[in-house]
Design an enzyme around this catalytic site. Structure first.
Site, mmCIF file in Angstrom:
data_model
loop_
_atom_site.group_PDB
_atom_site.id
_atom_site.type_symbol
_atom_site.label_atom_id
_atom_site.label_comp_id
_atom_site.label_asym_id
_atom_site.label_seq_id
_atom_site.Cartn_x
_atom_site.Cartn_y
_atom_site.Cartn_z
ATOM 1 N N GLU A 120 0.839 -1.189 0.000
ATOM 2 C CA GLU A 120 0.000 0.000 0.000
ATOM 3 C C GLU A 120 0.884 1.253 0.000
ATOM 4 O OE1 GLU A 120 -3.319 0.289 -0.522
ATOM 5 O OE2 GLU A 120 -2.399 2.243 -0.725
ATOM 6 N N CYS A 173 6.606 4.539 9.205
ATOM 7 C CA CYS A 173 7.133 3.794 8.055
ATOM 8 C C CYS A 173 8.555 4.122 7.654
ATOM 9 C CB CYS A 173 6.233 4.020 6.852
ATOM 10 S SG CYS A 173 4.616 3.340 7.108
ATOM 11 N N LYS A 216 8.322 -1.481 -2.435
ATOM 12 C CA LYS A 216 7.733 -0.717 -1.328
ATOM 13 C C LYS A 216 8.830 -0.160 -0.416
ATOM 14 C CE LYS A 216 5.077 0.960 1.737
ATOM 15 N NZ LYS A 216 4.195 2.092 1.605
#
Ligand code: ADP
Length: 403
Positions: free
Chosen positions: A161, A276, A220
């Site tokens: 995502e 993150c 990612k």
């Protein structure tokens, strides 16, 4: 496999909640159930006070909830009924053992995989949505293979995502790209097709990128590392600006007009925060070390070190501007989340700067419209001193004027 009728998402957090709400809105004929072990969180998703704040999220949830969007703690039932199972649980940095402080802890993901293997039957597509180290899909696959019953078959896909907190809903509705990685076998390709068939309802086909599983997992980590690196790059220039009399905003504007550089993500700041960037860069560093690429590891490690330097430098600058002592001085901090339009304080630079100033004896007055007082207290509780006046979102107080 016929048309997808039911989707289950394990993990009702910052990723799972918004993602599934948007899928439910875009696919009215698919029932989407978001499950979590955390009862309080599920209750909140079923109430007027959603557990997370995102602009536009409440409207989407209110439009779909009870129609084709459900939040539940009955994980087994949702897993059993689903055609596609998203795993969007947290992957915190390991706090123990090998890779401590850097490697991602996959225990929650593995727990999900074991649970799915135990309770599911028939054919399932299992989609890894959480950010994971490269080759995590393989370990999920292995868990399935070890547990497989004759009546269960599955394909594991990677579909990371890319939403940014604070703009999650618009990012989900209009993504730059959707990335799906899978096995290069015919079954893997069919599973990719099935997952793509969900996204094509609102995402142009040209923006759906399909790759092998490892490329998808690594993309990612690489995307977040590049973004973090840009922030550290401009922050490093800001240090230089401060001693030379150059203005970092002017420099950022001047270099940002070069199309090869681009003008986004060039704002000098107190350093990046959020759950993150640091985690993913550390994860990349660990991966490089484990794969015997020390030069590459050092390169990315420097992005983190520069970030920590910037936070220290910012706090030290406050102290020096206040005549080298902040003891007993009242300092207002406006904003505590890691960025605007979110209540998320994970790894927020505000925490580091507050602790630094509190250790120097400052009296902090903190305000953030989206962060509860209790959260601020908890985030600062490990400091030696204590913040005296912490103003949560519903506290009226005189310290709320923007500086
Ligand atoms: P992210 O930012 O990646 O979405 P969050 O911490 O916001 O991470 O959300 C992850 C959610 O996953 C949490 O609500 C947590 O309770 C849930 N979770 C973790 N492990 C499991 C599990 N084994 N089964 C179900 N839910 C889980």
């Amino acid at each position: 496999m016929g048309p997808v009728k039911r989707i289950c998402c394990i993990g009702a957090g910052y990723v799972g909640g918004p993602t599934c709400s948007v899928i439910a809105q875009m696919c009215p004929e698919i029932a989407v159930t978001v499950v979590d072990v955390n009862e309080e969180r599920i209750q909140a998703w079923n109430s007027d006070q959603l557990p997370i704040f995102e602009p536009g999220l409440q409207e989407v949830v209110e439009a779909q909830r009870g129609i084709n969007l459900f939040f539940s703690t009955d994980i087994d039932k949702a897993v059993r009924e689903a055609d596609i199972i998203f795993i969007s649980v947290n992957t915190p940095t390991k706090t123990f053992g090998l890779g401590k402080g850097r490697a991602a802890d996959l225990k929650y993901i593995e727990a999900c995989a074991r649970r799915i293997a135990q309770v599911a039957t028939g054919y399932k597509i299992v989609v890894e949505k959480s950010t994971v180290p490269v080759r995590a899909a393989e370990s999920i696959q292995r868990i399935f293979s070890a547990n497989t019953k004759s009546d269960l078959s599955f394909q594991v896909l990677s579909n990371p995502e890319f939403l940014a907190e604070g703009t999650a809903i618009s990012d989900l509705k209009n993504p730059d790209r959707v990335l799906i990685g899978g096995d290069e076998t015919p079954e893997g390709q069919r599973a990719i097709e099935t997952l793509s068939s969900i996204y094509v309802r609102w995402v142009p086909k040209t923006r759906i990128i399909t790759t092998n599983t490892w490329s998808s997992e690594l993309s990612k980590l690489a995307a977040n590392a590049f973004l973090a690196q840009r922030i550290s790059s401009i922050n490093s220039i800001s240090a230089l600006c401060e001693v030379t009399g150059a203005d970092v905003e002017e420099v950022a504007h001047a270099i940002g007009t070069d199309q090869r550089i681009g003008n986004r993500f060039l704002q000098a700041s107190v350093g990046f925060g959020g759950s993150c960037f640091q985690k993913d860069v550390l994860n990349l560093v660990y991966l490089c070390e484990a794969l015997n690429l020390p030069e590459v590891a050092q390169y990315w490690q420097q992005v983190i070190e520069l970030n920590e330097y910037q936070r220290r430098r910012f706090a030290a600058r406050i102290v020096s501007c206040l005549f080298n002592t902040v003891t007993d001085k009242k300092i207002a901090l406006l904003g505590f989340a890691f960025k605007k339009d979110t209540g998320d304080t994970r790894e927020s630079s505000s925490i580091h700067i507050s602790k630094y100033l509190m250790d120097e004896g400052a009296r902090l007055h903190i305000y953030d419209p989206k962060v509860k007082k209790e959260q601020i207290m908890q985030d600062l509780s490990h400091s030696t001193a204590s913040a005296e006046h912490l103003l949560g979102p519903h506290t009226s107080a005189p310290h709320t004027t923007p500086l």
